[in-house]
Design an enzyme around this catalytic site. Structure first.
Site, PDB file in Angstrom:
ATOM      1  N   ASP A  56      14.024 -40.430  12.852  1.00  0.00           N
ATOM      2  CA  ASP A  56      14.684 -38.983  12.863  1.00  0.00           C
ATOM      3  C   ASP A  56      14.897 -38.229  11.512  1.00  0.00           C
ATOM      4  O   ASP A  56      15.957 -37.738  10.951  1.00  0.00           O
ATOM      5  CB  ASP A  56      15.170 -38.619  13.360  1.00  0.00           C
ATOM      6  CG  ASP A  56      16.018 -38.916  15.190  1.00  0.00           C
ATOM      7  OD1 ASP A  56      14.049 -38.760  15.708  1.00  0.00           O
ATOM      8  OD2 ASP A  56      16.440 -39.220  15.449  1.00  0.00           O
ATOM      9  N   LYS A  88       9.545 -37.669   9.854  1.00  0.00           N
ATOM     10  CA  LYS A  88       9.032 -37.713   9.568  1.00  0.00           C
ATOM     11  C   LYS A  88       7.211 -36.780  10.144  1.00  0.00           C
ATOM     12  O   LYS A  88       6.351 -36.048   9.175  1.00  0.00           O
ATOM     13  CB  LYS A  88       8.098 -38.585  10.599  1.00  0.00           C
ATOM     14  CG  LYS A  88       9.437 -39.806   9.691  1.00  0.00           C
ATOM     15  CD  LYS A  88       8.659 -41.005  10.994  1.00  0.00           C
ATOM     16  CE  LYS A  88       9.416 -41.405  12.549  1.00  0.00           C
ATOM     17  NZ  LYS A  88      10.233 -41.015  12.168  1.00  0.00           N
ATOM     18  N   GLY A 136      10.311 -37.828  18.862  1.00  0.00           N
ATOM     19  CA  GLY A 136      10.506 -36.683  18.935  1.00  0.00           C
ATOM     20  C   GLY A 136      10.406 -36.232  17.852  1.00  0.00           C
ATOM     21  O   GLY A 136      11.100 -36.533  16.694  1.00  0.00           O
ATOM     22  N   HIS A 137       9.004 -35.125  17.782  1.00  0.00           N
ATOM     23  CA  HIS A 137       8.962 -34.947  16.064  1.00  0.00           C
ATOM     24  C   HIS A 137       8.822 -33.723  15.719  1.00  0.00           C
ATOM     25  O   HIS A 137       7.884 -32.993  16.030  1.00  0.00           O
ATOM     26  CB  HIS A 137       7.542 -35.823  15.609  1.00  0.00           C
ATOM     27  CG  HIS A 137       7.185 -37.175  15.507  1.00  0.00           C
ATOM     28  ND1 HIS A 137       6.674 -37.903  15.466  1.00  0.00           N
ATOM     29  CD2 HIS A 137       8.825 -38.032  15.920  1.00  0.00           C
ATOM     30  CE1 HIS A 137       7.056 -39.354  15.325  1.00  0.00           C
ATOM     31  NE2 HIS A 137       8.060 -39.137  15.277  1.00  0.00           N
ATOM     32  N   GLN A 197       9.590 -43.573  15.204  1.00  0.00           N
ATOM     33  CA  GLN A 197      10.636 -44.730  14.903  1.00  0.00           C
ATOM     34  C   GLN A 197      10.421 -44.884  13.234  1.00  0.00           C
ATOM     35  O   GLN A 197      10.615 -44.322  12.314  1.00  0.00           O
ATOM     36  CB  GLN A 197      11.092 -45.866  15.863  1.00  0.00           C
ATOM     37  CG  GLN A 197      11.318 -45.988  16.805  1.00  0.00           C
ATOM     38  CD  GLN A 197      10.327 -45.245  17.963  1.00  0.00           C
ATOM     39  OE1 GLN A 197       8.812 -45.641  17.743  1.00  0.00           O
ATOM     40  NE2 GLN A 197       9.802 -44.250  19.211  1.00  0.00           N
TER      41      GLN A 197
END
Ligand code: GDP
Ligand code: IMO
Ligand code: MG
Length: 430
Positions: free
Chosen positions: A13, A16, A40-41, A224
């Protein structure tokens, strides 16, 4: 032939998604190499606000092919749903997305096993995302996994399931005492998955190599972060894949020498979701303030993220493992309201001062941070895109992070939007 690896340099988080979206305008391919929909991007650009879990973040840039590599574990239901959501938002994914035939699939029983194993761990739960990641990678390693290519041959898949499902069902019914899963249920789903995803399943390794060989630019999308890495993270409070630079090579079948730039994405402070040691964690109003201002809640699970000061010991370790050519500092603006800031520059453990994290989780739990305190800045940094506008104390803070990480800070992010970005040194191929 430039390939840019974008790696989470902390516990995930870090931002990225934002940086990949920013860089992908100059790319030919954006390729995910590890993890699954535990990621989750977030991408915020002129097309809208998006949370991506499996589809690579190059999907918003014209002419970019998006690749899901062999190192990723794919939940077909989640991928189909994500593609549908993007389509409803006016972004047609189908012609600019490929899935490696070698990527492993997250099956419905993997999701069940993830949740059941966490329940069994009780107080020792890892705090997984519950998406079936660990069980899918375990099956891959145990050589009982199902791969994307298997969807293209449903008769072969039936035989494979006849081989692997009886054991899965014994675990479900005898160990966890829940209902078994039928072959027909999985095969019915597989038929539907094949209809949607079949045309996207391809030998992507060769394609990525051909683009690199012909001088194309490839962005390797990490998920990650290094501290969640199966080998180098805070084991056992880690994920089940390799988010480090080695994972970029094995997860896409590209040669290490093809990776020209390694970008470590660091938040200007630290966060972590789930259990495990976090030496600089804040339990006071300062931490609560950062969490509230930054809306530090997980993109995938909505859980509150734990918040702490920037950890220079872990940052230097992160650089030692990944060998960054550039560091990227994100969310500097989140610290705009603080009068002073702490940075961890060492760990105290049993009378010694350490400059590397100990390998054992119990020892890391016992480490207490040695802090250096810096003054805050009086002019907000939010939205700044020119380095000359950065207030002096913010520059001093970033310079200190640079020293501790041990590599140049080439990009600073001052807001969630694509445009809120300072390119300190232009590292992009024009
Ligand atoms: P990822 O998993 O590394 O892609 O990061 P996430 O998307 O899960 O979380 C990063 C969060 O920070 C998202 O909400 C982004 O929109 C946001 N973000 C990224 N860069 C910045 C920044 O420089 N400033 C602020 N305020 N938010 C940012
Ligand atoms: P992105 O790509 C932050 C964490 C989970 C849990 C541990 C194991 O968005 O940075 P898993 O479901 O993978 O078995 O959970 O890893 N985790 C993440 N934390 N960002 C992520 O991804 C994460 N993916 C997994 O919270 O502690
Ligand atoms: Mg995330």
């Amino acid at each position: 032939m430039p390939a840019y690896a974008i790696l989470g340099a902390q516990w995930g988080d870090e931002g990225k998604g934002k940086i990949i979206d920013y860089l992908s305008r100059r790319a030919d391919i954006v390729a995910r190499f590890s993890g699954g929909n535990n990621a989750g991007h977030t991408v915020i650009n002129d097309l809208g606000d998006f949370s991506l879990h499996l589809v690579p973040c190059g999907i918003f840039s014209d002419g970019v092919m998006n690749v899901i590599g062999n190192g990723v574990v794919v939940d077909p239901d989640v991928l189909i749903e994500e593609m549908e959501t993007l389509k409803q938002g006016g972004i047609d994914v189908s012609r600019s997305l490929m899935v490696s035939e070698r990527a492993h699939l997250i099956m419905p029983y993997h999701v069940m096993l993830d949740t059941l194993a966490e329940r069994e761990r009780g107080d020792f739960a890892i705090g997984t995302t519950g998406k079936g990641i660990g069980p899918a990678y375990s099956d891959k390693t145990s050589r009982t996994g199902i791969r994307a290519a298997d969807l293209l041959d449903l008769e072969g898949l039936r035989h494979r399931l006849e081989e692997v499902l009886p054991f899965v069902n014994r675990v479900l019914t005898k160990v966890y005492e829940v209902d078994s899963v039928s072959i027909d249920y999985i095969l019915d789903k597989s038929r539907m998955w094949k209809d949607f995803l079949g045309p996207l399943i391809k030998p992507v390794g060769r394609y990525v190599n051909e683009v690199l060989d012909s001088g194309g630019t490839v962005v390797l999308e990490g998920a990650q972060g290094i501290l969640l890495d199966l080998d180098h993270g805070t084991y056992p409070f880690v994920t089940s894949s390799s988010p480090t630079i080695g994972g970029a090579s094995t997860g896409l079948a590209i040669q290490p020498k093809q990776i020209t730039n390694v970008l470590g994405i660091f938040k200007a402070y630290n966060t972590r979701v789930g259990s495990g040691p976090f030496p600089t964690e804040l339990f006071d109003d300062v931490g609560e303030g950062i969490r509230t201002i930054a809306k530090e809640f997980g993109t995938t699970t909505g859980r509150a993220r734990r918040v702490g000061w920037f950890d220079g010991v872990l940052a230097s370790y992160s650089n030692r493992i990944n060998g960054y050519t550039s560091a990227v500092i994100t969310r500097l603006d989140v610290l705009d309201h603080l009068d002073s800031l702490n940075i961890c520059v060492g760990y105290k453990l049993d009378g010694d001062i350490l400059d590397e994290p100990p390998g054992g989780v119990a020892a890391l739990e016992k480490c207490s941070p040695v802090y250096e305190t810096l003054d805050g800045w009086d002019v907000p940094t939010a939205g700044i895109s020119n380095i000359s506008e950065l207030p002096t104390n913010a520059r001093v803070y970033v310079d200190r992070l640079e020293e501790l990480i041990g590599c140049p800070v080439d990009i600073i992010s001052t807001g969630p939007h694509r445009d809120h970005t300072i390119m300190v040194r232009d590292i992009l191929i024009s």
